[in-house]
Design an enzyme around this catalytic site. Structure first.
Site, PDB file in Angstrom:
ATOM      1  N   HIS A 173     -10.212   1.039   1.953  1.00 53.58           N
ATOM      2  CA  HIS A 173     -10.017   2.010   3.042  1.00 53.58           C
ATOM      3  C   HIS A 173     -11.191   1.818   3.988  1.00 53.58           C
ATOM      4  CE1 HIS A 173      -8.458   5.801   4.847  1.00 53.58           C
ATOM      5  NE2 HIS A 173      -9.654   5.709   5.413  1.00 53.58           N
ATOM      6  N   LYS A 220      -9.405  -0.083  -5.798  1.00 50.25           N
ATOM      7  CA  LYS A 220      -9.424   0.521  -4.473  1.00 50.25           C
ATOM      8  C   LYS A 220     -10.794   1.103  -4.151  1.00 50.25           C
ATOM      9  CE  LYS A 220      -7.762   2.565  -0.766  1.00 50.25           C
ATOM     10  NZ  LYS A 220      -6.689   2.282   0.164  1.00 50.25           N
ATOM     11  N   LEU A 230      -4.664   8.822   8.399  1.00 46.92           N
ATOM     12  CA  LEU A 230      -5.919   8.070   8.501  1.00 46.92           C
ATOM     13  C   LEU A 230      -5.675   6.629   8.091  1.00 46.92           C
ATOM     14  CD1 LEU A 230      -8.345  10.766   7.092  1.00 46.92           C
ATOM     15  CD2 LEU A 230      -8.232   9.914   9.444  1.00 46.92           C
ATOM     16  N   ASP A 290       1.490   2.450   3.566  1.00 49.89           N
ATOM     17  CA  ASP A 290       0.623   3.626   3.471  1.00 49.89           C
ATOM     18  C   ASP A 290       1.458   4.896   3.548  1.00 49.89           C
ATOM     19  OD1 ASP A 290      -1.570   5.185   3.088  1.00 49.89           O
ATOM     20  OD2 ASP A 290      -2.332   5.014   5.135  1.00 49.89           O
ATOM     21  N   HIS A 322      -4.219  -0.763   6.110  1.00 56.27           N
ATOM     22  CA  HIS A 322      -3.770   0.045   7.257  1.00 56.27           C
ATOM     23  C   HIS A 322      -4.643  -0.163   8.505  1.00 56.27           C
ATOM     24  CE1 HIS A 322      -6.731   2.612   5.342  1.00 56.27           C
ATOM     25  NE2 HIS A 322      -5.909   3.103   4.464  1.00 56.27           N
ATOM     26  N   HIS A 380       0.873  -1.203   0.000  1.00 55.01           N
ATOM     27  CA  HIS A 380       0.000   0.000   0.000  1.00 55.01           C
ATOM     28  C   HIS A 380       0.890   1.228   0.000  1.00 55.01           C
ATOM     29  CE1 HIS A 380      -3.691   2.337   1.642  1.00 55.01           C
ATOM     30  NE2 HIS A 380      -2.759   3.210   1.316  1.00 55.01           N
ATOM     31  N   HIS A 429       1.519   5.390  -1.628  1.00 53.16           N
ATOM     32  CA  HIS A 429       1.135   6.584  -2.396  1.00 53.16           C
ATOM     33  C   HIS A 429       2.399   7.193  -2.994  1.00 53.16           C
ATOM     34  CE1 HIS A 429      -2.951   6.678  -0.640  1.00 53.16           C
ATOM     35  NE2 HIS A 429      -2.340   6.173   0.412  1.00 53.16           N
ATOM     36  N   HIS A 485       2.934  14.410   2.020  1.00 53.28           N
ATOM     37  CA  HIS A 485       2.350  15.741   1.787  1.00 53.28           C
ATOM     38  C   HIS A 485       3.454  16.744   2.087  1.00 53.28           C
ATOM     39  CE1 HIS A 485      -1.913  14.469   1.602  1.00 53.28           C
ATOM     40  NE2 HIS A 485      -1.549  13.549   2.478  1.00 53.28           N
ATOM     41  N   ALA A 525      -3.838  14.555   6.024  1.00 53.50           N
ATOM     42  CA  ALA A 525      -3.561  13.271   6.680  1.00 53.50           C
ATOM     43  C   ALA A 525      -2.556  12.486   5.861  1.00 53.50           C
ATOM     44  CB  ALA A 525      -4.848  12.468   6.814  1.00 53.50           C
ATOM     45  N   ASN A 563      -5.237   7.552  -5.778  1.00 56.53           N
ATOM     46  CA  ASN A 563      -5.952   8.775  -5.364  1.00 56.53           C
ATOM     47  C   ASN A 563      -5.200  10.044  -5.769  1.00 56.53           C
ATOM     48  OD1 ASN A 563      -3.989   8.159  -3.393  1.00 56.53           O
ATOM     49  ND2 ASN A 563      -5.104   9.250  -1.780  1.00 56.53           N
TER      50      ASN A 563
HETATM   51  C1  NCD Z   1      -3.543   8.959   2.421  1.00 55.37           C
HETATM   52  C2  NCD Z   1      -3.142  10.035   1.419  1.00 55.37           C
HETATM   53  O1  NCD Z   1      -2.643  11.096   1.830  1.00 55.37           O
HETATM   54  O2  NCD Z   1      -3.286   9.814   0.214  1.00 55.37           O
HETATM   55  N1  NCD Z   1      -3.565   9.530   3.738  1.00 55.37           N
HETATM   56  C3  NCD Z   1      -3.446   8.872   4.906  1.00 55.37           C
HETATM   57  O3  NCD Z   1      -3.565   9.503   5.952  1.00 55.37           O
HETATM   58  N2  NCD Z   1      -3.203   7.592   4.960  1.00 55.37           N
HETATM   59  C4  NCD Z   1      -4.835   8.363   2.032  1.00 55.37           C
HETATM   60  C5  NCD Z   1      -5.184   7.124   2.818  1.00 55.37           C
HETATM   61  O4  NCD Z   1      -4.598   6.060   2.597  1.00 55.37           O
HETATM   62  O5  NCD Z   1      -6.057   7.213   3.683  1.00 55.37           O
HETATM   63 ZN    ZN Z   2      -3.192   5.086   1.874  1.00 58.29          ZN
END
Ligand code: NCD
Ligand code: ZN
Length: 349
Positions: free
Chosen positions: A133, A96, A216, A244, A171, A14, A16, A248, A260, A41
């Site tokens: 999720h 997803k 999250l 996860d 997660h 998982h 991003h 950011h 988050a 996403n």
């Molecule tokens: C993730 C994101 O920023 O894309 N944020 C997070 O807090 N984990 C999205 C997600 O997996 O919930």
């Molecule tokens: Zn995630």
């Protein structure tokens, strides 16, 4: 006391990776993983096979076409059709499910999960895994309860409607999620992040708010964290690693309404080594990061090797981007493991 750890090359189930300048900045932080399930996403979300293919190409370009293999996911919306699944099956490993507004860039997510049944049935036929999720979004449900409520209100009915669909509850953050997966049977798995193993809500909120620990599902009580450690290090069946890692920029995390997500990929293995060593379970680390996930997804385990070495204590640094720095997740202890060797199968004699 061992000073090196040698593992079958691990996977991240998982991740991003973002896009554009952020993709270029964060991709190197995942290079030591052989494969990763890449989340869709983006803005706009990756909702059809053509978008998936284009995103995959951008990732391959950013990772130098090297030994990292992105495993792609389709973003499900209220408008996804069974035909979309047929197309996606040619390029995706999974799809997803974001409940609409559950988390970052999930506004286009699903509002009516029951209406998605024909899509999920087609996924089961095609062998696509459903990544979930697992949080409800109802305003009247406390943010700390959203995962547990999701299990009974959404996930259990969904799995009853579509038997044979392989589901990953991602997660996991609560004892409830662990219990649900433990009872779930062969078609259900769950992932655990590195950061949920080392921080709880005190690390987020006690003695000052720490936005870099906000993600999250939100981190829960210490007892939940301890149960997650027990499951990960104790070899719970169908429980494996998904970072996860969700970068950011600091400007987006540190404002009055911070985003988050924890950017954990670059230090995840060092954190896991610390956690597993602390409970005397280093011999189970490989199964958590390199075996059980591949087995559940029906993919071969990797042939390459990764080595970690004990090192002088260090704190993670930030990664610079044109949009501002991205702080790497810092656990509440100094790190003392570093990846020293990573060899893909081709490089292994
Ligand atoms: C993730 C994101 O920023 O894309 N944020 C997070 O807090 N984990 C999205 C997600 O997996 O919930
Ligand atoms: Zn995630």
């Amino acid at each position: 006391m061992t000073d090196t750890i040698t593992l079958r090359r691990p996977d991240d189930w998982h991740l991003h990776l973002r896009d554009g300048v952020l993709l270029a900045a964060v991709a190197p932080g995942s290079a030591h993983f052989a494969r990763a399930i890449v989340m869709p996403n983006l803005v706009p979300p990756v909702v059809d096979a053509a978008m998936v293919r284009a995103y995959r190409e951008r990732i391959v370009a950013a990772t130098g076409g090297g030994s990292f293999e992105p495993l792609m996911t389709l973003y499900l919306t209220d408008g996804t059709s069974p035909d979309d699944i047929d197309d996606a099956a040619t390029v995706c490993t999974a799809a997803k499910l974001y409940p609409a507004h559950a988390t970052t860039n999930s506004a286009a997510g699903v509002t009516d999960v029951e209406a998605l049944t024909p899509v999920l049935e087609r996924m089961a036929e095609r062998g696509l895994v459903l990544c979930v999720h697992g949080e409800v979004t109802d305003a009247d449900v406390d943010v700390f309860d959203r995962e547990a409520v999701f299990l009974e209100r959404v996930l259990e009915p969904l799995r009853r409607r579509v038997p044979g669909l392989r589901v990953v509850l991602e997660h996991m953050s609560t004892r409830a999620a662990l219990a649900y997966v433990a009872d779930g049977g062969d078609d259900l798995a769950g992932t655990i992040t590195a950061h949920h193993l080392v921080i709880d809500r005190n690390d987020l909120l006690a003695g000052g708010i720490r936005p870099h620990n906000y993600c999250l599902p939100i981190v829960k009580r210490r007892a939940d964290r301890e149960a997650l450690v027990a499951a990960a290090t104790g070899g719970a069946p169908r429980v494996f690693f998904g970072s996860d890692s969700a970068p950011h920029t600091d400007p987006n995390k540190l404002g009055p309404c911070g985003a988050a997500g924890c950017f954990a990929a670059p230090v995840a293995l060092a954190i896991l080594a610390t956690v597993f060593e602390e409970v005397g379970a280093l011999d189970r680390l490989e199964a958590f990061v390199a075996e059980r996930g591949a087995d559940f997804y029906g993919l071969p385990r990797n042939d390459g090797v990764l080595r970690l070495a004990r090192c002088a204590p260090y704190a993670p640094a930030s990664v610079a981007t044109p949009d501002g720095p991205i702080a790497v997740f810092a656990p509440p202890f100094a790190l003392s493991w570093a990846v020293t060797v990573q060899e893909s199968a081709e490089a292994t004699p």
